[in-house]
Design a protein around this motif. Structure first.
Motif, short mmCIF file in Angstrom:
data_model
loop_
_atom_site.label_atom_id
_atom_site.label_comp_id
_atom_site.label_asym_id
_atom_site.label_seq_id
_atom_site.Cartn_x
_atom_site.Cartn_y
_atom_site.Cartn_z
N GLU A 1 -4.11 0.37 -2.56
CA GLU A 1 -4.90 1.13 -1.59
C GLU A 1 -4.03 2.11 -0.79
N TYR A 2 -2.80 1.72 -0.51
CA TYR A 2 -1.91 2.60 0.25
C TYR A 2 -1.39 3.75 -0.62
N SER B 1 4.89 8.59 4.68
CA SER B 1 4.19 9.83 4.32
C SER B 1 4.48 10.97 5.28
N TYR C 1 3.58 2.75 5.17
CA TYR C 1 3.21 3.87 4.30
C TYR C 1 2.81 5.10 5.09
N SER C 2 2.21 4.90 6.24
CA SER C 2 1.90 6.03 7.10
C SER C 2 3.19 6.73 7.53
N HIS D 1 -0.42 -3.10 -3.47
CA HIS D 1 -0.35 -1.98 -2.53
C HIS D 1 -1.10 -0.74 -3.03
N ASP E 1 -3.02 4.99 -3.16
CA ASP E 1 -4.17 5.88 -3.33
C ASP E 1 -4.31 6.81 -2.12
N LYS E 2 -4.02 6.30 -0.93
CA LYS E 2 -4.19 7.07 0.30
C LYS E 2 -3.03 8.02 0.57
N TYR E 3 -1.81 7.56 0.34
CA TYR E 3 -0.64 8.35 0.74
C TYR E 3 0.24 8.81 -0.43
N ALA F 1 0.57 -1.08 6.61
CA ALA F 1 -0.10 0.17 6.99
C ALA F 1 0.85 1.16 7.67
#
Length: 297
Positions: free
Chosen positions: A102-103, A84, A80-81, A100, A105-107, A77
């Protein structure tokens, strides 16, 4: 006169420091000979051996070319945060399209996919190479030949969940004891069994140095309970190609087949337990110089 001279020197030094500070604050940064920025921060997943190996390899290569490379370890988590937001420059261990997802998709719109350097990332159930079976379909009927046990890794691992929810019910293995503890514990059991010539079933994954260190084979999974093979991708922050145009090209062209990766992981992680990887990687580079030289052509 002496006081005036010393005062002038002090003032000049202060002015010089101020100009240096202004220069560093204006976005100017040291570069290496090819024009890339010198400072580079690679973020590495805690406990993911293939990512540690690839990152240590690139650090050794780039250090020789004048880069100043920092490796920072973190969980998925924050990796990738941080990527980004530009706190990290690159990560070399993104598994796609599943692990990975979900990450990404988010970032994903705040990062850049530099491509896959290995296409053989896969969850597996492995046995000793001379085991009497070749498929998970035959395991239940031969459970007694393996001590009626499946040796797993950490209880919270994704591989453990897949084994519990999909593999065991999918192949009727409910009567076998599924023992979970740690990756180190599983590898210890695997080493002991293969050394003694005994049968063993373990949960494993590719790429992993165990395939280079021990005589093992994967059981076929005709029902697909373990999922398809994934690619291991490098991801960079936005504008990475502007700050590191040469390195960006090298990483986009980076390829490492599983056998080569296994050999690097094996010397790094199957030794005396030292986490001082620099001399180990340096020796491996010397034994694989043609391959390493090709990474930066």
């Amino acid at each position: 006169m002496k006081k005036k001279f010393l005062g002038a020197v002090a003032m000049a030094a202060t002015l010089a420091l101020g100009l240096t500070a202004c220069g560093s604050g204006s976005g100017e940064a040291a570069t290496v000979e090819n024009g890339d920025k010198q400072d580079l921060k690679i973020v590495v997943f805690n406990g993911w051996d293939e990512g540690v190996a690839a990152s240590e390899l690139w650090k050794a290569i780039l250090d020789k070319k004048g880069y100043k490379v920092e490796l920072e370890y973190a969980d998925a988590a924050p990796v990738y945060s941080g990527l980004s937001t530009g706190d990290y420059d690159v990560v070399l261990d993104t598994w796609l399209p599943i692990t990975h997802k979900e990450y990404i998709d988010k970032y994903g719109d705040k990062m850049v996919d530099l491509g896959a350097w290995n296409e053989d990332a896969k969850l597996t159930i492995a046995v000793n190479e001379d085991a009497p079976i070749d498929s998970l379909e035959d395991l239940a009927a031969n459970a007694d030949k393996f001590g009626n046990k499946i040796i797993g890794i950490e209880p919270g691992a994704g591989l453990t969940r897949v084994t519990t929810e999909d593999v065991i019910p999918g192949y009727g293995l409910d009567k076998m004891d599924y023992i979970t503890s740690s990756t180190a514990g599983m590898l210890s059991e695997l080493k002991t069994a293969t050394t003694k010539g005994e049968n063993i079933v373990v949960t494993l994954w590719r790429p992993h140095w165990a395939y280079d260190a021990f005589p093992v084979k994967d059981l076929k999974d005709p029902k697909g309970t373990l999922g398809e093979a994934e690619g291991i991708h490098s991801f960079s922050r936005l504008d990475f190609d502007k700050d590191y145009p040469t390195l960006d090209g090298w990483l986009k062209n980076f390829k490492m087949d599983s056998e080569t990766l296994y050999s690097l992981e094996n010397v790094m992680f199957n030794g005396d337990g030292s986490d001082d990887y620099a001399p180990i990687v340096e020796k491996w580079i010397g034994e694989n110089q043609d391959y390493v030289d090709g990474l930066t052509k």
